[in-house]
Design a protein around this motif. Structure first.
Motif, mmCIF file in Angstrom:
data_model
loop_
_atom_site.group_PDB
_atom_site.id
_atom_site.type_symbol
_atom_site.label_atom_id
_atom_site.label_comp_id
_atom_site.label_asym_id
_atom_site.label_seq_id
_atom_site.Cartn_x
_atom_site.Cartn_y
_atom_site.Cartn_z
ATOM 1 N N THR A 12 -27.211 -59.471 24.052
ATOM 2 C CA THR A 12 -26.594 -59.397 22.563
ATOM 3 C C THR A 12 -27.502 -60.605 21.797
ATOM 4 O OG1 THR A 12 -24.761 -60.612 22.855
ATOM 5 C CG2 THR A 12 -24.800 -57.922 22.918
ATOM 6 N N GLY A 13 -27.154 -60.761 20.021
ATOM 7 C CA GLY A 13 -27.228 -61.486 19.448
ATOM 8 C C GLY A 13 -29.137 -61.164 18.595
ATOM 9 N N VAL A 14 -29.496 -62.273 18.131
ATOM 10 C CA VAL A 14 -30.609 -61.647 16.933
ATOM 11 C C VAL A 14 -31.269 -62.527 17.528
ATOM 12 C CG1 VAL A 14 -31.251 -62.201 14.536
ATOM 13 C CG2 VAL A 14 -28.111 -62.189 14.737
ATOM 14 N N ARG A 26 -30.985 -57.371 15.195
ATOM 15 C CA ARG A 26 -29.829 -57.442 16.221
ATOM 16 C C ARG A 26 -31.024 -56.659 17.704
ATOM 17 N NH1 ARG A 26 -25.332 -59.415 17.750
ATOM 18 N NH2 ARG A 26 -25.058 -61.234 15.411
ATOM 19 N N VAL A 27 -30.809 -57.236 18.676
ATOM 20 C CA VAL A 27 -30.757 -56.936 19.944
ATOM 21 C C VAL A 27 -30.173 -55.417 20.146
ATOM 22 C CG1 VAL A 27 -32.467 -58.742 21.097
ATOM 23 C CG2 VAL A 27 -30.269 -58.179 21.581
ATOM 24 N N LEU A 60 -36.895 -59.378 26.551
ATOM 25 C CA LEU A 60 -37.385 -60.544 26.967
ATOM 26 C C LEU A 60 -37.177 -62.286 25.879
ATOM 27 C CD1 LEU A 60 -39.500 -61.318 29.447
ATOM 28 C CD2 LEU A 60 -40.646 -60.377 28.596
ATOM 29 N N ASP A 61 -37.558 -61.440 24.675
ATOM 30 C CA ASP A 61 -37.918 -62.846 23.864
ATOM 31 C C ASP A 61 -35.859 -64.011 23.907
ATOM 32 O OD1 ASP A 61 -40.360 -61.911 23.579
ATOM 33 O OD2 ASP A 61 -39.752 -60.838 21.540
ATOM 34 N N LYS A 62 -35.430 -62.690 23.690
ATOM 35 C CA LYS A 62 -34.292 -63.276 24.306
ATOM 36 C C LYS A 62 -33.092 -64.211 24.565
ATOM 37 C CE LYS A 62 -29.608 -63.577 21.830
ATOM 38 N NZ LYS A 62 -29.544 -65.066 20.495
#
Length: 121
Positions: free
Chosen positions: A79-81, A86-87, A101-103
Motif C-alpha cells: 500500500t501507499g503512494v 495510491r497503489v 514493483l516501483d513501490k
C-alpha cells in the motif's frame, strides 16, 4: 471493467529491460545491491535469477513480464503512494503490478529492510 488509458497502454508496452537499469542505479546509489533488487523482484514475481535475466535479454515489455509471473499472494499488502498514485486504488491490473514493483524498489532505495518489503500477513 474500465478501458485502459493511454498511460496504461504506454506502461504495458514499456520494456522491462529499459527500466531495470534505472531500478538498479536507484538502489545502488542508496547502498543496496543488485542481489537485494533481485530478491524484491523475485518475491513479487516468483522469477528466479535466470528468468529475470531472460526478460532483460528478451527486452520483454511489462505486459509479457507480468503475464508470465506468478504474483506473490501477499501483494495486496503493498500500500501507499508511488508516482502520485495510491497503489491499492489503481484500477488497471497491469498498471497496478508495475506500480507495485516501483513501490518495492522505492522502499528498497529508502533503506527499508528486505523482511519488511517482502510482506507477510
Amino acid at each position: 471493467m474500465n478501458q485502459p488509458t493511454k498511460t496504461d497502454e504506454r506502461i504495458a508496452n514499456m520494456s522491462f529491460a529499459s527500466v531495470y537499469p534505472h531500478y538498479l542505479t536507484k538502489v545502488e546509489k542508496k547502498g543496496r545491491t543488485r542481489e537485494d533488487l533481485h530478491a524484491v523482484i523475485s518475491w513479487l514475481t516468483g522469477y528466479d535469477e535466470a528468468a529475470i535475466s531472460h526478460h532483460i535479454n528478451q527486452k520483454s515489455n511489462f505486459r509479457m513480464f507480468f503475464d508470465q509471473a506468478s504474483l506473490n499472494p501477499n501483494t495486496h499488502l503493498i500500500t501507499g503512494v508511488i508516482c502520485g498514485y495510491r497503489v491499492e486504488s489503481i484500477e488497471n491490473p497491469l498498471s497496478q503490478k508495475v506500480r507495485y514493483l516501483d513501490k518495492l524498489v522505492d522502499e528498497l532505495a529508502k533503506g527499508k529492510v528486505l523482511e519488511k518489503i517482502m510482506r507477510k500477513p
